[in-house]
Each structure stands twice: as structure tokens, then as C-alpha cells.
Design an enzyme around this catalytic site. Structure first.
Site: not given
Ligand code: IPM
Ligand code: MG
Length: 370
Positions: A226, A250, A254
Site C-alpha cells: 500500500d 497487476d 497500472d
Molecule cells: C494484465 C491484465 C490481466 C491480469 C487480465 C486481463 C487477466 O490486467 O495483464 O495486467 O490481471 O493479469
Molecule cells: Mg492488469
């Protein structure tokens, strides 16, 4: 001339459009003798479901095993929201990762100087940023068992996912991170939630031991996941290599993508275990962005993450680092020239289409190759 087998899996939505731009570069490189690419194209995700009621066919998985590298677009879309869970589009991607045991996912977040203004963060915070997120990709809560929704005696339902890691899984991803750090800024930040999770506690211990035993020359720090999320948007340049589990990786990747200006800029590489004889690893290259159904088919997608993923394939799987340099330099040149797709165009800037961006990168490659 070196010859390579590539499997192209464009998938769904904008995956198809951005893969089209990579094909132009593949054709150019083959035509001019930089390398010879033999390509096969197959279906994955919703497209595969529509064709044969499976998120990926056994044949396509076999082709992936046989290829020198897989180039993957994106999967998913609202039209497949109600297909059986096991065959949802994402299941195709997860099966590839698992079947080829591609446990290491490399997600570089580089902020090109020309794009510092496109980030939602202040210029000085992101300009010149160069970090590498190393995400564990075949373990953790994505694959742990039990994974189910059960009905309890009182009629209530209970959903269960299992976060699980073993020593060797943590060690091998740790090694990837430390090795990469040695070639970069020599610093690894390992991230988990050891304050609430047993798997996080083990993660912390295994990384600490591995560091002491084999990588004491690299600077290691630990940061709760976090806090790391917060630090990523506060002062991201403090990081060099970040190593973390499947789910945190993940999410954090992002977040990191927005530091670079757009999700449309972030490439990734997934690597398997080194073959005992040849040293070669199974590998797949994909943009971090998804299928973006809202803009699919409109020529609005940014192909740079996909093209950058191809550059990573040239570098990490095909041993063509000169060609990789060329592609990455071409991307930087195009951005410096001011061309922008919609996602990275600031206010008042005319955006170009997916194929116009692909053509511009190809032209820049042609110019540099002369
Ligand atoms: C990523 C995507 C995937 C994940 C999904 C589409 C399953 O978000 O590659 O980051 O969660 O790994
Ligand atoms: Mg992802």
C-alpha cells in the site's frame, strides 16, 4: 540470416488494430534482411470463444510452445460477459502464462521526455522516469486453490481465492529482479503485505535470504504494497526495480503506466524458465493495456505499447538488440516530432490514428536503418 518463428495472437478489441502495426514492421525487417520472421496467427480470448467455444484452442497453445516468442494483443469485451467462467476471454491469457510457465513479467515504465506533459502528474515528478516492475505471474491469488464460490448450509454463498507462494517461486522471481537491477540502477524494492499476510511474511524472508546469500552487492529495500502505491505517485524516481507478487504487480503496474503518460505506452515481457540445454526461455510479449472495447475499431488506439513489446521480444528472446534499439529510437523520434495518438495528445493537439502512428514509427525505422 537468422530466422525466427513468431506466434501472433491479436485477440480482441484494439489488440487486432495494434498488432496490425507490428506486422508492418515485421514485414519491413524481413524484406530488408534484418531478420527473417515466419509468423503464424491464431485466435485467443473472445475471438477464440466465438470460433470454438474455448478461450484458446489446444492447437494455439501448442504453437505457442513451439514459437521463439509469442506476440499477444489483448483480450476481453462486454459481448463475452456471460460466457462460462472457465472460457471467459481472460482464461486464454492465464492458460498461456501457466502452460508455458512464464513466471516473470517485466513491465518497464519509462517516461519519454516528450510525454512528460501527458502524465496526470507534475512534469518534474515523471520526466526521465525509468523503472522496472517485475511481477510474479504464475502464482499467488490468481492460481491458488481452492478458488470457488460455495453455498453454505444457511444458504449464504462464500467466495474463496487462495494466496499461496512457495520458497522456490519467490526465489526465482527474486533472482530475475536482482539480475535486472545489476544491469540498471542496482536497487531492488521488494513489496508485499507481511503485516497482514503469511505469504507476504514468507516473501519478505525469502527475498532477504536470497539477497544476503547471492546479491549482497545490490541495494535491497522492503516496502509494504500500500505504501508503495502511494510512493509511486508521490516520488516514483526513488525506484529502480520493483519486485512483487501477481496481484500487487497487476495493480501497481497500472498505476505506473499513468506515470508514463498513458496506458497506451506500456509494453511487457513474460518469461519462463531457462531451458537447461539451450538457456532459452518461453516468452510472450504484450502491451499492458487491455482490449479497450470503448474505442475498438475506431482507429483511436495507441500502437506504441504493442510496438514496444515487439522491441522487447527482439531484445530478450531473439538476440536482436540492434533491431530493438532501432525500434525504441524510432518511437522516441516520432514522439519528439510531436505526433500523438488521442490518449497522449494534450489539449489543442491534433491526434493521429492508430495506423498513422504505426506508419510514422515504420518510417522512422526506415530512416534510421538507412
Ligand atoms: C494484465 C491484465 C490481466 C491480469 C487480465 C486481463 C487477466 O490486467 O495483464 O495486467 O490481471 O493479469
Ligand atoms: Mg492488469
Amino acid at each position: 540470416m537468422a530466422s525466427f518463428n513468431l506466434l501472433l495472437l491479436p485477440g480482441d478489441g484494439i489488440g487486432v488494430e495494434v498488432m496490425g502495426e507490428v506486422k508492418k514492421i515485421l514485414d519491413f525487417m524481413t524484406k530488408t534482411g534484418m531478420a527473417r520472421f515466419e509468423t503464424e496467427t491464431d485466435l485467443v480470448g473472445g475471438a477464440a470463444y466465438d470460433a470454438h467455444k474455448k478461450a484458446i484452442s489446444d492447437d494455439a497453445v501448442k504453437l505457442a510452445h513451439q514459437s521463439d516468442a509469442v506476440l499477444f494483443g489483448a483480450v476481453g469485451g462486454p459481448q463475452w460477459d456471460s460466457v462460462p467462467y472457465d472460457q471467459r476471454p481472460e482464461a486464454g491469457l492465464l492458460r498461456l502464462r501457466k502452460d508455458l510457465e512464464m513466471f516473470a513479467n517485466l513491465r518497464p515504465a519509462i517516461c519519454y521526455p516528450a510525454l512528460a506533459a501527458a502524465s496526470s502528474l507534475k512534469h518534474e515528478i515523471v520526466e526521465g522516469l525509468d523503472i522496472m516492475i517485475v511481477r510474479e505471474l504464475t502464482g499467488g491469488v490468481y492460481f491458488g486453490e481452492p478458488k470457488e464460490i460455495v453455498t453454505l448450509e444457511n444458504g449464504e454463498k462464500r467466495g474463496v481465492d487462495t494466496q499461496v507462494y512457495t520458497t522456490h517461486e519467490i526465489e526465482r522471481i527474486g533472482r530475475v529482479a536482482f539480475e535486472l537491477a545489476r544491469k540498471r540502477g542496482n536497487k531492488v524494492t521488494s513489496s508485499e503485505k507481511r503485516n497482514v499476510m503469511k505469504s507476504g511474511l514468507l516473501w519478505n524472508q525469502v527475498i532477504t535470504d536470497l539477497h544476503k546469500r547471492e546479491y549482497a552487492d545490490v541495494v535491497l529495500e522492503h516496502m509494504l504494497a500500500d505504501a508503495l502505491g502511494m510512493q509511486l505517485v508521490r516520488w516514483p524516481k526513488q525506484f529502480d526495480v520493483i519486485v512483487t507478487d501477481n496481484l500487487f504487480g497487476d495493480m501497481l503496474s497500472d498505476v505506473a503506466s499513468m506515470l508514463t503518460g498513458s496506458l497506451g505506452m506500456l509494453p511487457s515481457a513474460s518469461m519462463g524458465i531457462a531451458d537447461a540445454k539451450t538457456g532459452k526461455r518461453k516468452s510472450m510479449y504484450e502491451p499492458v493495456h487491455g482490449s479497450a472495447p470503448d474505442i475498438a475499431g475506431k482507429g483511436l488506439a495507441n500502437p506504441i505499447a504493442m510496438i514496444g513489446s515487439f522491441a522487447m521480444a527482439l531484445r530478450y528472446s531473439l538476440g536482436l538488440s540492434d533491431a530493438a534499439d532501432l525500434v525504441e529510437k524510432a518511437i522516441a523520434d516520432v514522439l519528439n516530432s510531436g505526433l500523438r495518438t488521442k490518449d497522449i495528445a494534450g489539449p489543442g493537439v491534433n491526434a493521429i490514428s492508430t495506423s498513422e502512428m504505426g506508419d510514422a514509427v515504420l518510417q522512422a525505422i526506415q530512416k534510421l536503418a538507412r
